[in-house]
Design a protein around this motif. Structure first.
Motif, PDB file in Angstrom:
ATOM      1  N   LEU A 145     -13.695  57.838  83.097  1.00 11.77           N
ATOM      2  CA  LEU A 145     -13.388  57.038  84.273  1.00 11.77           C
ATOM      3  C   LEU A 145     -14.200  55.745  84.287  1.00 11.77           C
ATOM      4  O   LEU A 145     -13.678  54.676  84.643  1.00 11.77           O
ATOM      5  CB  LEU A 145     -13.666  57.850  85.534  1.00 11.77           C
ATOM      6  CG  LEU A 145     -12.734  59.052  85.752  1.00 11.77           C
ATOM      7  CD1 LEU A 145     -13.269  59.945  86.870  1.00 11.77           C
ATOM      8  CD2 LEU A 145     -11.314  58.596  86.067  1.00 11.77           C
ATOM      9  N   ALA A 146     -15.469  55.829  83.892  1.00 12.44           N
ATOM     10  CA  ALA A 146     -16.296  54.622  83.825  1.00 12.44           C
ATOM     11  C   ALA A 146     -15.765  53.657  82.769  1.00 12.44           C
ATOM     12  O   ALA A 146     -15.759  52.433  82.976  1.00 12.44           O
ATOM     13  CB  ALA A 146     -17.741  55.003  83.515  1.00 12.44           C
ATOM     14  N   ALA A 147     -15.301  54.193  81.659  1.00 13.26           N
ATOM     15  CA  ALA A 147     -14.755  53.343  80.598  1.00 13.26           C
ATOM     16  C   ALA A 147     -13.494  52.631  81.056  1.00 13.26           C
ATOM     17  O   ALA A 147     -13.289  51.451  80.759  1.00 13.26           O
ATOM     18  CB  ALA A 147     -14.471  54.183  79.350  1.00 13.26           C
ATOM     19  N   ALA A 148     -12.633  53.343  81.793  1.00 13.68           N
ATOM     20  CA  ALA A 148     -11.418  52.715  82.308  1.00 13.68           C
ATOM     21  C   ALA A 148     -11.766  51.589  83.275  1.00 13.68           C
ATOM     22  O   ALA A 148     -11.136  50.525  83.264  1.00 13.68           O
ATOM     23  CB  ALA A 148     -10.537  53.757  82.991  1.00 13.68           C
ATOM     24  N   GLY A 149     -12.779  51.822  84.117  1.00 14.75           N
ATOM     25  CA  GLY A 149     -13.211  50.767  85.020  1.00 14.75           C
ATOM     26  C   GLY A 149     -13.796  49.577  84.277  1.00 14.75           C
ATOM     27  O   GLY A 149     -13.532  48.420  84.643  1.00 14.75           O
ATOM     28  N   LEU A 150     -14.579  49.846  83.239  1.00 17.97           N
ATOM     29  CA  LEU A 150     -15.176  48.761  82.453  1.00 17.97           C
ATOM     30  C   LEU A 150     -14.104  47.961  81.732  1.00 17.97           C
ATOM     31  O   LEU A 150     -14.167  46.723  81.672  1.00 17.97           O
ATOM     32  CB  LEU A 150     -16.172  49.347  81.450  1.00 17.97           C
ATOM     33  CG  LEU A 150     -16.992  48.344  80.630  1.00 17.97           C
ATOM     34  CD1 LEU A 150     -17.860  47.495  81.543  1.00 17.97           C
ATOM     35  CD2 LEU A 150     -17.845  49.081  79.596  1.00 17.97           C
ATOM     36  N   ASP A 151     -13.101  48.663  81.193  1.00 15.99           N
ATOM     37  CA  ASP A 151     -11.996  47.968  80.531  1.00 15.99           C
ATOM     38  C   ASP A 151     -11.251  47.071  81.507  1.00 15.99           C
ATOM     39  O   ASP A 151     -10.908  45.932  81.188  1.00 15.99           O
ATOM     40  CB  ASP A 151     -11.036  48.993  79.913  1.00 15.99           C
ATOM     41  CG  ASP A 151      -9.775  48.357  79.361  1.00 15.99           C
ATOM     42  OD1 ASP A 151      -9.894  47.454  78.522  1.00 15.99           O
ATOM     43  OD2 ASP A 151      -8.679  48.752  79.785  1.00 15.99           O
ATOM     44  N   LEU A 169     -19.190  52.440  76.462  1.00 12.50           N
ATOM     45  CA  LEU A 169     -18.737  51.222  75.785  1.00 12.50           C
ATOM     46  C   LEU A 169     -17.718  51.539  74.692  1.00 12.50           C
ATOM     47  O   LEU A 169     -16.718  50.836  74.528  1.00 12.50           O
ATOM     48  CB  LEU A 169     -19.932  50.484  75.176  1.00 12.50           C
ATOM     49  CG  LEU A 169     -20.867  49.777  76.157  1.00 12.50           C
ATOM     50  CD1 LEU A 169     -22.111  49.268  75.427  1.00 12.50           C
ATOM     51  CD2 LEU A 169     -20.157  48.605  76.836  1.00 12.50           C
ATOM     52  N   GLY A 170     -17.980  52.610  73.942  1.00  5.06           N
ATOM     53  CA  GLY A 170     -17.047  52.997  72.892  1.00  5.06           C
ATOM     54  C   GLY A 170     -15.703  53.413  73.439  1.00  5.06           C
ATOM     55  O   GLY A 170     -14.648  53.040  72.904  1.00  5.06           O
ATOM     56  N   LEU A 171     -15.724  54.180  74.528  1.00  4.53           N
ATOM     57  CA  LEU A 171     -14.459  54.587  75.151  1.00  4.53           C
ATOM     58  C   LEU A 171     -13.698  53.384  75.689  1.00  4.53           C
ATOM     59  O   LEU A 171     -12.469  53.291  75.546  1.00  4.53           O
ATOM     60  CB  LEU A 171     -14.745  55.583  76.282  1.00  4.53           C
ATOM     61  CG  LEU A 171     -15.215  56.978  75.852  1.00  4.53           C
ATOM     62  CD1 LEU A 171     -15.727  57.760  77.057  1.00  4.53           C
ATOM     63  CD2 LEU A 171     -14.107  57.741  75.152  1.00  4.53           C
ATOM     64  N   PRO A 226     -14.055  63.060  73.650  1.00  2.00           N
ATOM     65  CA  PRO A 226     -13.157  61.952  73.999  1.00  2.00           C
ATOM     66  C   PRO A 226     -13.267  60.754  73.076  1.00  2.00           C
ATOM     67  O   PRO A 226     -12.245  60.150  72.728  1.00  2.00           O
ATOM     68  CB  PRO A 226     -13.583  61.601  75.431  1.00  2.00           C
ATOM     69  CG  PRO A 226     -14.957  62.168  75.592  1.00  2.00           C
ATOM     70  CD  PRO A 226     -14.981  63.399  74.752  1.00  2.00           C
ATOM     71  N   LEU A 227     -14.480  60.387  72.669  1.00  8.03           N
ATOM     72  CA  LEU A 227     -14.620  59.216  71.803  1.00  8.03           C
ATOM     73  C   LEU A 227     -14.163  59.519  70.382  1.00  8.03           C
ATOM     74  O   LEU A 227     -13.524  58.680  69.735  1.00  8.03           O
ATOM     75  CB  LEU A 227     -16.068  58.726  71.796  1.00  8.03           C
ATOM     76  CG  LEU A 227     -16.308  57.414  71.047  1.00  8.03           C
ATOM     77  CD1 LEU A 227     -15.448  56.284  71.625  1.00  8.03           C
ATOM     78  CD2 LEU A 227     -17.780  57.029  71.070  1.00  8.03           C
ATOM     79  N   ALA A 228     -14.478  60.704  69.894  1.00  5.22           N
ATOM     80  CA  ALA A 228     -14.042  61.073  68.543  1.00  5.22           C
ATOM     81  C   ALA A 228     -12.523  61.020  68.426  1.00  5.22           C
ATOM     82  O   ALA A 228     -11.980  60.439  67.470  1.00  5.22           O
ATOM     83  CB  ALA A 228     -14.556  62.476  68.189  1.00  5.22           C
ATOM     84  N   LEU A 229     -11.830  61.593  69.392  1.00  8.28           N
ATOM     85  CA  LEU A 229     -10.365  61.606  69.322  1.00  8.28           C
ATOM     86  C   LEU A 229      -9.776  60.229  69.589  1.00  8.28           C
ATOM     87  O   LEU A 229      -8.776  59.843  68.978  1.00  8.28           O
ATOM     88  CB  LEU A 229      -9.806  62.628  70.315  1.00  8.28           C
ATOM     89  CG  LEU A 229     -10.161  64.094  70.042  1.00  8.28           C
ATOM     90  CD1 LEU A 229      -9.351  65.010  70.952  1.00  8.28           C
ATOM     91  CD2 LEU A 229      -9.937  64.476  68.584  1.00  8.28           C
ATOM     92  N   ALA A 230     -10.380  59.474  70.509  1.00 12.00           N
ATOM     93  CA  ALA A 230      -9.859  58.138  70.808  1.00 12.00           C
ATOM     94  C   ALA A 230     -10.012  57.221  69.611  1.00 12.00           C
ATOM     95  O   ALA A 230      -9.087  56.477  69.256  1.00 12.00           O
ATOM     96  CB  ALA A 230     -10.576  57.551  72.022  1.00 12.00           C
TER      97      ALA A 230
END
Length: 335
Positions: A11-17, A93-95, A185-189
């Motif tokens: 959720l934080a990654a989506a907000g950062l994006d 950041l990676g997400l 999540p990051l590995a699969l993304a």
């Protein structure tokens, strides 16, 4: 706790994006993947020459190295995130780097702002900006064709660049609730982004790429298959009365199925029907003309408002997916 912390990171990654997109000052993982693909391609072609089977094998090796390597890097960041705040920041950041909601919106909006009816706009600038996000020949496109290309790119790339990686992030969060040592999540993304980058660079049916890009293209089709169908089912929920959902999905399946891609035609078709715009038709790629299926043939052709509707639908659907994900996370936290 693992589910909640993983969900919070997504959720934080989506907000950062949504807030900053892909800043130019920050090295992007996809750029690094692209450089590695280019080097591996040169090495494979040097060894394989024009032998189809050798090129297929080399393409499979490139796919394995890139996808497994990207996934492993993501897994290492996930393990670091469990041990330190710095690792947690790197995870977010990676997400965020795997999501393209802001960059897709800004790229399409930049095309619209360069069209002649805008102050200081001209077709040359619009064509140049369009060329950054599409593979077709744009040099001779007129404004209606530019608008159609922008609408098609906005709809197809919404699945490839946003909803598919978001789907695999969610799957990764679920996997790590089973065991912290499983890919998260990051590995699969990042593994998905690797397959998508392979498809965009090597997945063409011409020359040596006809064999070299087979493995990457098929893997990308496989990994995008389910997210694409989920978009088909959920997009009508944010665009039309819910009772029309079955009819819209059937229409999108009917129009999109003839497309050679198992996903691209369906992605564009569901957006076409939900946004009320006709997409598809004839496109030029270099010296070749390709006739794509006409989608929602009885609806008006693309204009500026239709392109903006597609962008709005993508934003609404992302919000719906994230809301549902948040509700599940809160339910899990209460147990």
């Amino acid at each position: 706790m693992l589910f909640q912390s993983g969900a919070a990171a997504v959720l934080a990654a989506a907000g950062l994006d949504a807030l900053i997109g892909d800043p130019l000052w920050c090295p992007h993982p996809v750029v690094l993947m692209g450089k590695l693909i280019s080097r591996l391609r040169l090495w494979v072609e040097r060894l394989s020459g024009d032998r189809p089977e050798a090129l297929r094998l080399g393409g499979g090796l490139i796919t394995a190295v890139l996808v497994l390597g990207a996934g492993s890097c993501g897994w290492l960041v996930e393990q670091l995130a469990r041990a330190s705040p710095v690792g947690s920041a790197l995870l977010v950041l990676g997400l965020a780097s795997a999501l393209a909601a802001r960059s897709l919106h800004d790229s399409v909006a930049a095309i619209l702002s360069a069209l002649p009816d805008q102050p200081q706009g001209d077709l040359t600038a619009a064509r140049e900006r369009l060329s950054w996000i599409v593979g077709r020949d744009v040099q001779q496109l007129r404004e209606p064709e530019i608008l159609r290309a922008a609408a098609e790119s906005a709809s197809e790339n919404a699945v490839d660049g946003l909803f598919a990686p978001l789907f695999w992030m969610i799957i990764g969060v679920v996997l790590q609730t089973l065991s912290p040592q499983l890919p998260g999540p990051l590995a699969l993304a990042w593994a998905f982004k690797a397959s998508s980058t392979l498809d965009s660079m090597l997945g063409y049916r011409r020359g040596r790429l006809r064999w070299l890009g087979t493995a990457g293209a098929r893997l990308d089709d496989l990994l995008t298959w389910l997210p694409c169908r989920l978009v088909m089912i959920t997009l009508p929920l944010v665009s039309q009365p819910w009772r029309e959902l079955p009819a819209l999905v059937r229409a999108a399946e009917r129009d999109g199925a003839p497309d050679p891609s198992p996903n691209a035609g369906r992605s564009e078709a569901i957006y076409a029907h939900c946004a009320g715009v006709q997409l598809g038709g004839r496109n030029r790629y270099g010296e070749r003309w390709i006739d794509k299926p006409v989608l929602a043939a009885d609806l008006p052709q693309a204009d500026r408002n239709a392109v903006n509707r597609i962008l709005v639908l993508t934003s609404r659907l992302e919000s719906l997916w994230l809301l549902l994900f948040l509700l599940v996370a809160l339910l899990m936290a209460g147990q």
